[in-house]
Scaffold this motif. Structure first.
Motif, mmCIF file in Angstrom:
data_model
loop_
_atom_site.group_PDB
_atom_site.id
_atom_site.type_symbol
_atom_site.label_atom_id
_atom_site.label_comp_id
_atom_site.label_asym_id
_atom_site.label_seq_id
_atom_site.Cartn_x
_atom_site.Cartn_y
_atom_site.Cartn_z
ATOM 1 N N ASP A 1 0.858 -1.206 0.000
ATOM 2 C CA ASP A 1 0.000 0.000 0.000
ATOM 3 C C ASP A 1 0.884 1.243 0.000
ATOM 4 O OD1 ASP A 1 -2.365 -1.618 0.422
ATOM 5 O OD2 ASP A 1 -1.532 -1.925 2.435
ATOM 6 N N VAL A 2 1.871 1.231 -0.898
ATOM 7 C CA VAL A 2 2.895 2.270 -0.879
ATOM 8 C C VAL A 2 2.327 3.593 -1.390
ATOM 9 C CG1 VAL A 2 5.215 2.840 -1.629
ATOM 10 C CG2 VAL A 2 4.539 0.457 -1.408
ATOM 11 N N GLN A 3 2.572 4.654 -0.615
ATOM 12 C CA GLN A 3 2.149 5.995 -1.048
ATOM 13 C C GLN A 3 3.412 6.758 -1.419
ATOM 14 O OE1 GLN A 3 -0.132 7.861 2.163
ATOM 15 N NE2 GLN A 3 -0.747 5.830 2.848
ATOM 16 N N SER A 4 3.663 6.834 -2.736
ATOM 17 C CA SER A 4 4.806 7.620 -3.184
ATOM 18 C C SER A 4 4.566 8.042 -4.628
ATOM 19 C CB SER A 4 6.097 6.795 -3.104
ATOM 20 O OG SER A 4 7.074 7.368 -3.959
ATOM 21 N N ALA A 5 4.968 9.250 -4.937
ATOM 22 C CA ALA A 5 4.743 9.782 -6.296
ATOM 23 C C ALA A 5 5.483 8.931 -7.322
ATOM 24 C CB ALA A 5 5.247 11.212 -6.346
ATOM 25 N N TYR A 6 6.490 8.183 -6.883
ATOM 26 C CA TYR A 6 7.343 7.481 -7.857
ATOM 27 C C TYR A 6 6.972 6.021 -8.018
ATOM 28 C CZ TYR A 6 9.751 11.691 -6.552
ATOM 29 O OH TYR A 6 10.032 13.001 -6.270
ATOM 30 N N ILE A 7 5.855 5.604 -7.379
ATOM 31 C CA ILE A 7 5.506 4.180 -7.447
ATOM 32 C C ILE A 7 4.042 4.064 -7.833
ATOM 33 C CG2 ILE A 7 5.263 2.067 -6.090
ATOM 34 C CD1 ILE A 7 7.641 3.189 -4.365
ATOM 35 N N ASP A 8 3.751 3.522 -9.067
ATOM 36 C CA ASP A 8 2.334 3.413 -9.413
ATOM 37 C C ASP A 8 1.790 2.064 -8.984
ATOM 38 O OD1 ASP A 8 3.456 3.309 -12.861
ATOM 39 O OD2 ASP A 8 3.735 1.947 -11.168
ATOM 40 N N ASP A 9 0.483 2.114 -8.621
ATOM 41 C CA ASP A 9 -0.113 0.960 -7.957
ATOM 42 C C ASP A 9 -0.683 -0.016 -8.990
ATOM 43 O OD1 ASP A 9 -2.746 0.537 -5.458
ATOM 44 O OD2 ASP A 9 -1.163 -0.766 -6.256
ATOM 45 N N THR A 10 0.229 -0.684 -9.712
ATOM 46 C CA THR A 10 -0.274 -1.617 -10.751
ATOM 47 C C THR A 10 -0.378 -3.025 -10.161
ATOM 48 O OG1 THR A 10 2.020 -2.032 -11.223
ATOM 49 C CG2 THR A 10 0.905 -0.411 -12.642
ATOM 50 N N GLU A 11 -1.347 -3.819 -10.710
ATOM 51 C CA GLU A 11 -1.420 -5.208 -10.240
ATOM 52 C C GLU A 11 -0.436 -6.029 -11.055
ATOM 53 O OE1 GLU A 11 -5.489 -4.549 -8.291
ATOM 54 O OE2 GLU A 11 -5.604 -6.168 -9.783
ATOM 55 N N GLY A 12 -0.057 -7.185 -10.513
ATOM 56 C CA GLY A 12 0.895 -8.016 -11.262
ATOM 57 C C GLY A 12 0.886 -9.424 -10.689
ATOM 58 N N THR A 13 1.976 -10.159 -10.977
ATOM 59 C CA THR A 13 2.066 -11.517 -10.408
ATOM 60 C C THR A 13 3.300 -11.585 -9.515
ATOM 61 O OG1 THR A 13 3.341 -12.157 -12.333
ATOM 62 C CG2 THR A 13 0.972 -12.629 -12.417
ATOM 63 N N CYS A 14 3.178 -12.333 -8.412
ATOM 64 C CA CYS A 14 4.215 -12.377 -7.397
ATOM 65 C C CYS A 14 5.564 -12.810 -7.979
ATOM 66 C CB CYS A 14 3.805 -13.354 -6.294
ATOM 67 S SG CYS A 14 5.055 -13.526 -5.002
ATOM 68 N N ILE A 15 6.607 -12.084 -7.565
ATOM 69 C CA ILE A 15 7.953 -12.302 -8.088
ATOM 70 C C ILE A 15 8.450 -13.708 -7.739
ATOM 71 C CG2 ILE A 15 9.197 -11.485 -6.050
ATOM 72 C CD1 ILE A 15 11.010 -9.872 -7.899
ATOM 73 N N ILE A 16 7.825 -14.326 -6.702
ATOM 74 C CA ILE A 16 8.269 -15.668 -6.284
ATOM 75 C C ILE A 16 7.296 -16.745 -6.774
ATOM 76 C CG2 ILE A 16 8.733 -17.163 -4.279
ATOM 77 C CD1 ILE A 16 10.824 -14.995 -4.563
ATOM 78 N N CYS A 17 5.992 -16.589 -6.447
ATOM 79 C CA CYS A 17 5.068 -17.723 -6.688
ATOM 80 C C CYS A 17 4.160 -17.499 -7.893
ATOM 81 C CB CYS A 17 4.206 -17.956 -5.439
ATOM 82 S SG CYS A 17 3.001 -16.634 -5.195
ATOM 83 N N GLY A 18 4.160 -16.267 -8.463
ATOM 84 C CA GLY A 18 3.360 -16.042 -9.677
ATOM 85 C C GLY A 18 1.889 -15.754 -9.413
ATOM 86 N N LYS A 19 1.468 -15.851 -8.144
ATOM 87 C CA LYS A 19 0.049 -15.557 -7.826
ATOM 88 C C LYS A 19 -0.216 -14.052 -8.003
ATOM 89 C CE LYS A 19 -0.912 -19.253 -4.442
ATOM 90 N NZ LYS A 19 0.245 -19.391 -3.488
#
Ligand SMILES: Nc1ncnc2c1ncn2[C@@H]1O[C@H](COS(=O)(=O)NC(=O)[C@@H](N)CS)[C@@H](O)[C@H]1O
Ligand SMILES: [Zn+2]
Length: 477
Positions: free
Chosen positions: A448-466
């Motif tokens: 739930d990062v609040q920073s102008a430099y980080i957009d809140d996109t969905e994706g798949t987990c870097i480890i398990c792919g979920k």
């Protein structure tokens, strides 16, 4: 203090630079004979005073300042199980008064929930007594076993601002946590220090809290420093300490609480983010000396130049600036070095030619030169100061932007974590976090990062792919 203390290490050897600047700029004397406990030099203490004056200004808008005892009786300290688990290895105990043993050992507050909440239980009777919003700025004690460091990891936290609020509902406490985070953002903006806000993972929240929102700064070496936290305490402490209120229907209700804290790490962050190879670079808002006047003396006109400098100092002081005139018998260059090391935002040079031309030379700590017409001195100096603050903010924002990197593989994350904060996609489960943390030696800072430099996109987990959401990882202090 003696003048020549040898050359300051270059900023890119950040750890050496940091230790040396505390001494060279007379911020802290680290020679006190107790580990993790340090002495404020007057110059450092003046920075602390100006910095905490801003924090008080913001808090005093809708909090009251107060003061609770340092000593907490064991029976109160040991009441909240989670809290104890979190602090039992860190708390100092007082067991004797003189030569007689105390019947009840007393804890030195590591934080003040268990000092304050027994009193809140006495104060809160009806919903009309709510909300309570109090803070104190005190010293607290934590037996830190990790590497201690001045301003960063202390055993005596000398400037611990802790706010403790009480509300009628969970939602009101939630709103308060958000207000606290907004206040921290404003505070750090005033220090020209960019911060990233995130929700700490469950296993890293404050002992006894429902959740923790943390404020992190990125230090020049890429490691993050937690420079503030806000905790939703739910009703965990109100159950334990019986903080209940009679609602409008005459029913007894449990209260909901928050607490949020900042320590002198805020000063560590502002020193580290703005400083350079020549020393401190201080935002005018917290600079003990905002303007250093350096008269350029020539023998035959010495008296006239001295008078002109005194007049400058008087006018600038009356306009509300913190000013020092340097009449020492040193070469101008040695004076420039002295005030640059102490981070003075603006130097004003006045010599015979300047007097003849009705001007002064104003040089900012970033080396920006301005010829100021003597008669327009105050408005022009005010404008230069505001511009300087703006430049500090831009410079810090620029640096932080370079230190936040979105990555899509563990290898890239390892690379990024050496330079700053890596933004990855994480499913939120502990197993994946543990493999990330062990695999590339980082901490999962939060979601739930609040920073102008980080957009809140969905994706798949870097480890398990979920399915996953952005999370920030970094090495930390
Ligand atoms: N040993 C330490 N030295 C310097 N600062 C510290 C130390 N431990 C914690 N802090 C700072 O103090 C802040 C508040 O501490 S805390 O444990 O997270 N939160 C509390 O104690 C809550 N009671 C809120 S006041 C932290 O965010 C961190 O910035
Ligand atoms: Zn996963």
């Amino acid at each position: 203090m003696q003048e020549d203390k040898g050359a300051l290490p270059a900023k890119e050897t950040f750890s050496e630079w940091y230790n040396d600047i505390l001494w060279q700029a007379e911020i802290m004397d680290v020679r006190y004979p107790v580990k993790g406990v340090y002495v404020w030099y007057p110059h450092g203490f003046a920075m602390r005073k100006a910095t905490y004056a801003i924090l008080r200004e913001l808090l005093d808008k809708d909090h009251d300042e107060t003061l609770f005892p340092l000593l907490i009786p064991e029976n109160e300290f040991m009441k909240e199980a989670e809290h104890i688990k979190g602090f039992e290895e860190e708390v100092y105990w007082v067991t004797h008064g003189g030569t007689s043993e105390l019947d009840v050992p007393l804890a030195l507050r590591p934080t003040s929930e268990t000092a304050i909440y027994p009193m809140y239980a006495l104060w809160v009777r009806s919903h009309a007594d709510l909300p309570i919003k109090l803070y104190q700025i005190v010293n607290t004690f934590r037996y830190e076993t990790k590497h201690t460091r001045p301003l960063i990891r202390l055993r005596e936290i000398t400037s611990f601002k802790e706010a403790h609020t009480v509300h009628a509902t969970w939602e009101e406490a939630q709103a308060q946590v958000n207000d606290a985070v907004d206040l921290y953002r404003t505070f750090y903006d005033r220090l020209c220090v960019p911060v990233i806000v995130s929700r700490r993972p469950e296993w890293d929240k404050f002992p006894g809290a429902d959740y923790t929102l943390a404020t992190d700064a990125i230090m020049p070496d890429g490691k993050t420093l937690q420079v503030g936290t806000a905790h939703h305490l739910g009703d965990h402490f109100s159950r334990t300490f019986d903080i209940t209120y009679e609602d409008a229907q005459g029913e007894q209700q449990l209260a909901y609480q928050t607490c949020y804290g900042i320590s002198e790490r805020c000063i560590a962050a502002l020193i580290s983010m703005h400083g350079d190879d020549k020393g401190l670079v201080l935002p005018p808002a917290v600079a003990p000396v905002q303007i250093a006047i350096v008269p350029i003396i020539i023998k035959k006109r010495e008296e006239e130049i001295r008078l002109a400098a005194e007049k400058l100092e008087m006018e600038l002081t009356e306009a509300g600036f913190r000013v020092k005139t340097d009449f020492r018998s040193l070469r101008p260059g040695a004076k420039y070095y002295h005030w640059e090391m102490r981070g003075v935002p603006l130097r004003i040079e006045i010599g015979p030619r300047d007097i003849d031309n009705g001007v002064v030379m104003a040089v900012t700590r970033l080396g920006e030169k301005n010829t100021v017409t003597r008669d327009a001195l105050i408005p022009e100096v005010k404008a230069i100061m505001e511009q300087f603050t703006g430049h500090l903010k831009e410079r810090a924002e620029q640096k932080v932007q370079e230190q936040i990197m979105s990555v899509s593989s563990l290898e890239e994350a390892r690379e990024a974590a050496g330079k700053g904060v890596a933004v990855i996609q994480w499913c939120g489960c502990k197993e994946c976090a543990t493999s990330i943390e062990t695999e590339i030696d980082v901490s999962v800072l939060g979601t739930d990062v609040q920073s102008a430099y980080i957009d809140d996109t969905e994706g798949t987990c870097i480890i398990c792919g979920k399915p996953a959401r952005p999370a920030i990882i970094a090495r930390t202090y």
